[in-house]
Design an enzyme around this catalytic site. Sequence first.
Site, mmCIF file in Angstrom:
data_model
loop_
_atom_site.group_PDB
_atom_site.id
_atom_site.type_symbol
_atom_site.label_atom_id
_atom_site.label_comp_id
_atom_site.label_asym_id
_atom_site.label_seq_id
_atom_site.Cartn_x
_atom_site.Cartn_y
_atom_site.Cartn_z
ATOM 1 N N LYS A 44 -33.405 -99.480 -103.978
ATOM 2 C CA LYS A 44 -32.408 -100.434 -104.469
ATOM 3 C C LYS A 44 -31.990 -101.403 -103.373
ATOM 4 C CE LYS A 44 -29.263 -97.466 -106.226
ATOM 5 N NZ LYS A 44 -28.072 -97.019 -106.982
ATOM 6 N N LYS A 46 -30.363 -100.470 -100.711
ATOM 7 C CA LYS A 46 -29.039 -100.034 -100.243
ATOM 8 C C LYS A 46 -29.226 -98.976 -99.168
ATOM 9 C CE LYS A 46 -25.603 -100.537 -103.898
ATOM 10 N NZ LYS A 46 -24.582 -99.844 -104.683
#
Length: 129
Positions: A44, A46
């Site tokens: 993602k 992240k």
Amino acid sequence: MKTIITYGTFDLFHIGHVRLLERLSALGDQLIVGVSTDEFNAMKGKMAFFSYRQRAEIVSACRFVDAVFPEQHWQQKARDIQTYHADIFAIGDDWQGKFDDLKKYCQVVYLPRTEDISTTEIKDNLARN
Ligand code: C2G
């Protein structure tokens, strides 16, 4: 027994997360949460401050949550909904429309995010001080 399912990173657990989980739990009888693994977070884009184990333990300790499981990839939601017999998939409206394909399996609900708080803002504020 109405089951609600949701997913998220839940890093630096904050009031936005709590208020979402509280509203989700009010939609049914039990709330199960897919917590993003560290490997999935990398997909993602992240980098969570806390590890998956810590984030999963924190979310599991939230009184609105009945169970947690690892979220490992984008494609697992349909199978999870069937595995857990979820009646509602729900998530914050920053994802508005993104998971409408799941309407084939269950009700899909997007709830308003809590304004003025995010993990990113927390990290930025701490970095400035
Ligand atoms: N959230 C919220 N209000 C905020 C911040 C977050 O309601 N101020 C909600 C988000 O909308 C999401 C949940 O809290 O429903 C978890 O947020 P994140 O940890 O940022 O999760 P995200 O990275 O959006 O991961 O497959 C779905 C993804 O795993 C969702």
